[in-house]
Design a protein around this motif. Structure first.
Motif, PDB file in Angstrom:
ATOM      1  N   UNK A  58       0.805  -1.207   0.000  1.00 31.10           N
ATOM      2  CA  UNK A  58       0.000   0.000   0.000  1.00 31.10           C
ATOM      3  C   UNK A  58       0.835   1.253   0.000  1.00 31.10           C
ATOM      4  N   UNK A  59       2.155   1.112   0.072  1.00 29.51           N
ATOM      5  CA  UNK A  59       3.049   2.247   0.081  1.00 29.51           C
ATOM      6  C   UNK A  59       3.942   2.188  -1.151  1.00 29.51           C
ATOM      7  N   UNK A  60       4.436   3.343  -1.564  1.00 31.17           N
ATOM      8  CA  UNK A  60       5.373   3.382  -2.671  1.00 31.17           C
ATOM      9  C   UNK A  60       6.653   2.679  -2.260  1.00 31.17           C
ATOM     10  N   UNK A  61       7.216   1.888  -3.180  1.00 31.71           N
ATOM     11  CA  UNK A  61       8.450   1.155  -2.902  1.00 31.71           C
ATOM     12  C   UNK A  61       9.623   2.117  -2.843  1.00 31.71           C
ATOM     13  N   UNK A  62      10.437   1.974  -1.833  1.00 27.73           N
ATOM     14  CA  UNK A  62      11.636   2.790  -1.713  1.00 27.73           C
ATOM     15  C   UNK A  62      12.584   2.465  -2.858  1.00 27.73           C
ATOM     16  N   UNK A  63      13.302   3.458  -3.353  1.00 22.84           N
ATOM     17  CA  UNK A  63      14.269   3.240  -4.421  1.00 22.84           C
ATOM     18  C   UNK A  63      15.627   3.798  -4.011  1.00 22.84           C
ATOM     19  N   UNK A  64      16.651   3.351  -4.731  1.00 22.22           N
ATOM     20  CA  UNK A  64      18.004   3.839  -4.457  1.00 22.22           C
ATOM     21  C   UNK A  64      18.080   5.334  -4.726  1.00 22.22           C
ATOM     22  N   UNK A  65      18.872   6.026  -3.900  1.00 25.37           N
ATOM     23  CA  UNK A  65      19.028   7.462  -4.103  1.00 25.37           C
ATOM     24  C   UNK A  65      19.675   7.771  -5.441  1.00 25.37           C
ATOM     25  N   UNK A  66      20.697   6.989  -5.806  1.00 28.62           N
ATOM     26  CA  UNK A  66      21.387   7.146  -7.080  1.00 28.62           C
ATOM     27  C   UNK A  66      21.667   5.765  -7.658  1.00 28.62           C
ATOM     28  N   UNK A  67      21.819   5.721  -8.974  1.00 31.43           N
ATOM     29  CA  UNK A  67      22.122   4.451  -9.629  1.00 31.43           C
ATOM     30  C   UNK A  67      23.446   3.867  -9.122  1.00 31.43           C
ATOM     31  N   UNK A  68      24.413   4.718  -8.861  1.00 33.57           N
ATOM     32  CA  UNK A  68      25.722   4.247  -8.406  1.00 33.57           C
ATOM     33  C   UNK A  68      25.623   3.578  -7.042  1.00 33.57           C
ATOM     34  N   UNK A  69      24.641   3.972  -6.220  1.00 30.79           N
ATOM     35  CA  UNK A  69      24.448   3.331  -4.912  1.00 30.79           C
ATOM     36  C   UNK A  69      24.153   1.847  -5.098  1.00 30.79           C
ATOM     37  N   UNK A  70      23.296   1.543  -6.058  1.00 31.79           N
ATOM     38  CA  UNK A  70      22.954   0.145  -6.339  1.00 31.79           C
ATOM     39  C   UNK A  70      24.162  -0.619  -6.867  1.00 31.79           C
ATOM     40  N   UNK A  71      24.869  -0.043  -7.811  1.00 29.88           N
ATOM     41  CA  UNK A  71      26.021  -0.731  -8.395  1.00 29.88           C
ATOM     42  C   UNK A  71      27.091  -1.013  -7.345  1.00 29.88           C
ATOM     43  N   UNK A  72      27.363  -0.032  -6.505  1.00 29.80           N
ATOM     44  CA  UNK A  72      28.366  -0.232  -5.458  1.00 29.80           C
ATOM     45  C   UNK A  72      27.913  -1.275  -4.445  1.00 29.80           C
ATOM     46  N   UNK A  73      26.619  -1.310  -4.149  1.00 24.98           N
ATOM     47  CA  UNK A  73      26.101  -2.303  -3.206  1.00 24.98           C
ATOM     48  C   UNK A  73      26.264  -3.712  -3.754  1.00 24.98           C
ATOM     49  N   UNK A  74      25.939  -3.899  -5.036  1.00 24.74           N
ATOM     50  CA  UNK A  74      26.077  -5.221  -5.650  1.00 24.74           C
ATOM     51  C   UNK A  74      27.539  -5.623  -5.734  1.00 24.74           C
ATOM     52  N   UNK A  75      28.391  -4.691  -6.145  1.00 16.60           N
ATOM     53  CA  UNK A  75      29.829  -4.980  -6.228  1.00 16.60           C
ATOM     54  C   UNK A  75      30.383  -5.277  -4.840  1.00 16.60           C
ATOM     55  N   UNK A  76      29.981  -4.469  -3.857  1.00 16.24           N
ATOM     56  CA  UNK A  76      30.471  -4.682  -2.496  1.00 16.24           C
ATOM     57  C   UNK A  76      30.067  -6.021  -1.936  1.00 16.24           C
ATOM     58  N   UNK A  77      28.841  -6.470  -2.256  1.00 15.32           N
ATOM     59  CA  UNK A  77      28.412  -7.783  -1.780  1.00 15.32           C
ATOM     60  C   UNK A  77      29.161  -8.905  -2.489  1.00 15.32           C
ATOM     61  N   UNK A  78      29.258  -8.824  -3.817  1.00 14.60           N
ATOM     62  CA  UNK A  78      29.875  -9.909  -4.580  1.00 14.60           C
ATOM     63  C   UNK A  78      31.376 -10.001  -4.323  1.00 14.60           C
ATOM     64  N   UNK A  79      32.027  -8.852  -4.177  1.00 21.11           N
ATOM     65  CA  UNK A  79      33.473  -8.834  -3.911  1.00 21.11           C
ATOM     66  C   UNK A  79      33.668  -8.925  -2.407  1.00 21.11           C
ATOM     67  N   UNK A  80      33.976 -10.121  -1.933  1.00 21.99           N
ATOM     68  CA  UNK A  80      34.116 -10.311  -0.493  1.00 21.99           C
ATOM     69  C   UNK A  80      35.470 -10.940  -0.171  1.00 21.99           C
ATOM     70  N   UNK A  81      35.585 -11.457   1.030  1.00 20.70           N
ATOM     71  CA  UNK A  81      36.857 -12.008   1.489  1.00 20.70           C
ATOM     72  C   UNK A  81      37.331 -13.177   0.633  1.00 20.70           C
ATOM     73  N   UNK A  82      36.389 -13.941   0.055  1.00 16.01           N
ATOM     74  CA  UNK A  82      36.773 -15.086  -0.766  1.00 16.01           C
ATOM     75  C   UNK A  82      37.532 -14.664  -2.017  1.00 16.01           C
ATOM     76  N   UNK A  83      37.279 -13.451  -2.513  1.00 17.92           N
ATOM     77  CA  UNK A  83      38.028 -12.956  -3.660  1.00 17.92           C
ATOM     78  C   UNK A  83      39.504 -12.806  -3.348  1.00 17.92           C
ATOM     79  N   UNK A  84      39.802 -12.569  -2.076  1.00 21.11           N
ATOM     80  CA  UNK A  84      41.183 -12.374  -1.658  1.00 21.11           C
ATOM     81  C   UNK A  84      41.822 -13.687  -1.235  1.00 21.11           C
ATOM     82  N   UNK A  85      41.083 -14.513  -0.497  1.00 23.04           N
ATOM     83  CA  UNK A  85      41.751 -15.692   0.066  1.00 23.04           C
ATOM     84  C   UNK A  85      41.446 -16.999  -0.675  1.00 23.04           C
ATOM     85  N   UNK A  86      40.540 -16.973  -1.652  1.00 26.97           N
ATOM     86  CA  UNK A  86      40.163 -18.213  -2.320  1.00 26.97           C
ATOM     87  C   UNK A  86      40.613 -18.291  -3.773  1.00 26.97           C
ATOM     88  N   UNK A  87      40.211 -17.308  -4.580  1.00 28.02           N
ATOM     89  CA  UNK A  87      40.498 -17.381  -6.009  1.00 28.02           C
ATOM     90  C   UNK A  87      41.994 -17.439  -6.330  1.00 28.02           C
TER      91      UNK A  87
END
Length: 624
Positions: A58-87
């Protein structure tokens, strides 16, 4: 005659109705039961304009303030400790540069298509991991599966961040505590860094003893059945981590989208600084050459391909519900196809780039101790909490380099942990609408729930950590993504899914993407599930092998998330009157008719709605 008006988002049918192109919000279908003949109800239908294109709550869905906020969030989640100690370790272990062949192959045929699928699924339906399955309610159990998995991972992943925070505090000293063996926690077997201790299996390094005896107090526990007392230092660090996560998430993407400007970009700055320092060290070039050395004969080994496929599955972060949750806050017309290509490519490039940083220092350690590189090369927590700190401790200004390194670990961990918690929070508040008005309190509850799992901060907490790491998101996450891919490709339909994407971005996915979603990715995931069972090894930590009962507990944990799929499907079948066979027939008949209607160019969208209406009426006449 039965007249009913049913909102699409609240239907109990297995298949959601067709949305005419050019519209972005929920629609209503007015169904009129005309007559019944031979047990089949015939209906007429009409699309009714919605009162407002709002979120189901019943409420408007919240959206990202800027497109870059979304991109950085996805990159930040996907790039984690395993990128450093596993690959980097997998690349060195499996033929160096040759490992990139199977890695990129699986990236193209499975990684990117699944990544794209989750972003599009969340953006179109604008719901969390469970709510998106309004398109095919029979599969909603997989939404609860991935939410549970994210919660389980949070129980131990945040402890890694707490360890990094503990190390960071310890680095603010004139002399790092893991340099010498004259500390209260050291054992008689401890030997200084300057000795050739790596050739002596009876000796241990100060860095190893600091981690196991100074930080964890592992020597005061005999195994998982003797966990000992809580470590108040680690418990306090874990509480700090939870507080940071809370204030990053309590207001939704408006706050988390600002935090990732620091947490997602800082690792790249630190990795670059460490690389510039690492390549100047003696032996660094030899380490990088070993990392990039090409041994194509290793490609004949099936295990190399299995490890490449496994790395792709886990490094991109599909199946945790995070990508669905993040993309659900996008604007409806956002180009999710471009986002999927950009973010998944950055993730893989980061893994490759971090290898140069890691192996420059490993080459230096190999040169300093005059031992083969494989004696110092390792993966997992041992790399970032033992080997790397040991290398940093030998540099001039070691305390400064230690602070920089552990800040990088903190930022790598924080934004990944934020993604995991956001998956749980968004998934549940979208499913249980009353939680929308109490997001702050619900975020507190999630944080307290994770912090209360103090078993990982006990003296023997590393055993609990190893058990959770082995079972919480192994086979279960592969199973979850497999069911998700099957639900989208074979029940909702690739054609309908492609129409949804065209409605959002104005471009229909090409034949390649549709073939991957329909055949390649499900077959790949099925293969990975089978391999995970066939190659299962009981968990162990160092020389300690877990007892049988602990392994059984681990399997129960894994099954507890996977079982949500059949349990919810069984619930859906039982929630409607009629025999099991009747319900099964009705649901699969709905799927069949909708697939036929979409596969025929001569059938219009309106006619597709009418075909679907006939099946919905079966539920309306008996349920309402």
């Amino acid at each position: 005659m039965l007249r009913g008006r049913l909102p699409v988002t609240h239907m109990s049918s297995t298949i959601a109705p067709v949305k005419p192109s050019g519209t972005a919000g929920p629609k209503e279908v007015e169904l009129v039961l005309v007559k019944e003949q031979n047990g089949v109800q015939f209906t007429s239908s009409a699309l009714v304009s919605p009162s407002g294109q709002t979120h189901p709550s019943g409420e408007e869905r919240e959206t990202w303030g800027k497109k870059i906020d979304f991109l950085l969030s996805v990159i930040g989640f996907a790039v984690d400790l395993a990128n450093v100690w596993r690959f980097p370790y997998l690349c060195y272990k499996n033929g160096g540069g040759a490992f990139l062949v199977p890695y990129l192959f699986f990236m193209v045929i499975a990684g990117m298509p699944l990544f794209y699928m989750e972003l599009a699924l969340g953006q179109y339906n604008r719901e969390g991991a469970a709510g998106v399955w309004k398109i095919c309610p029979l599969f909603k159990g997989v939404g609860f599966t991935v939410i549970l998995i994210s919660l389980y991972v949070g129980f131990y992943y945040n402890v890694i961040i707490a360890w990094a925070l503990f190390y960071l505090f310890s680095s603010f000293s004139g002399e790092l505590p893991w340099i010498h063996c004259n500390n209260t926690w050291n054992s008689p077997n401890c030997s200084d860094l300057n000795s050739t201790l790596l050739n002596d299996t009876y000796k241990t390094t100060p860095a190893l003893e600091y981690f196991e005896r100074g930080v964890l107090h592992l020597h005061e526990s005999s195994g998982i059945d003797d966990l000992g007392l809580p470590r108040w230092q680690l418990t306090s660090c874990l509480a700090v981590v939870i507080v940071v996560l809370y204030f990053s998430l309590w207001k939704g993407v408006k706050t988390s989208g600002k935090v990732v400007w620091i947490t997602a970009t800082m690792p790249y700055v630190v990795l670059t600084v460490l690389l510039l320092r690492g390549v100047t060290l003696p032996g660094a070039i030899d380490g990088i050459k070993a990392y990039l050395s090409v041994d194509f004969l290793r490609l004949c080994d099936a295990q190399v391909w299995i490890e490449a496929a496994t790395q792709i599955c886990f490094s991109l972060g599909v199946g945790f519900g995070v990508l669905i949750a993040f993309s659900s806050y996008n604007k409806f017309s956002n180009n999710c196809y471009r986002d999927a290509i950009i973010t998944s490519s950055i993730n893989s490039l980061t893994s490759f780039f971090s290898g140069f940083v890691i192996f420059s220092f490993l080459g230096y350690m190999s040169h300093k101790h005059n031992v083969a590189l494989d004696k110092v090369a390792t993966d997992g927590p041992g790399l970032v909490f033992i080997i790397y700190p040991e290398a940093i401790a030998t540099l001039p200004g070691s305390s400064v380099w230690a602070v920089i390194f552990f800040i990088m670990l903190l930022t790598l961990g924080i934004d990944s942990a934020m993604g995991g918690m956001e998956s749980v929070i968004t998934g549940l508040i979208d499913e249980f609408k009353f939680l929308h008005k109490h997001r702050e309190l619900f975020t507190v509850w999630c944080g307290v729930l994770i912090w209360s799992r103090l078993s990982v901060s006990l003296q023997g907490g590393i055993y609990v950590f190893t058990l959770l790491d082995h079972f919480a998101a192994g086979t279960s996450i592969l199973f979850g993504v497999l069911i998700e891919a099957i639900g989208i490709a074979w029940f909702y339909g690739v054609d309908r899914f492609s129409d949804d994407i065209q409605e959002m971005i104005g471009q229909r996915p090409g034949l390649y993407w549709r073939l991957c979603w329909k055949f390649v990715s499900p077959c790949f995931l099925l293969f990975m599930v089978v391999v995970s069972f066939a190659t299962f090894n009981p968990p162990k930590y160092g020389s300690y092998y877990f007892p049988t009962w602990a392994t059984m507990v681990g399997w129960c944990l894994s099954i507890s998330s996977m079982i949500m799929v059949p349990l919810y499907a069984f619930y859906k079948f039982c929630s409607l009157p009629g025999s099991f066979c009747d319900q099964l027939y009705r649901r699969f008949r709905s799927i069949y008719l909708v697939q036929i209607s979409f596969s025929s160019n001569s059938v219009s969208a309106a006619e597709s709605v009418i075909l679907l209406s006939n099946n919905i009426a079966l539920h309306l006449t008996k349920t309402y």
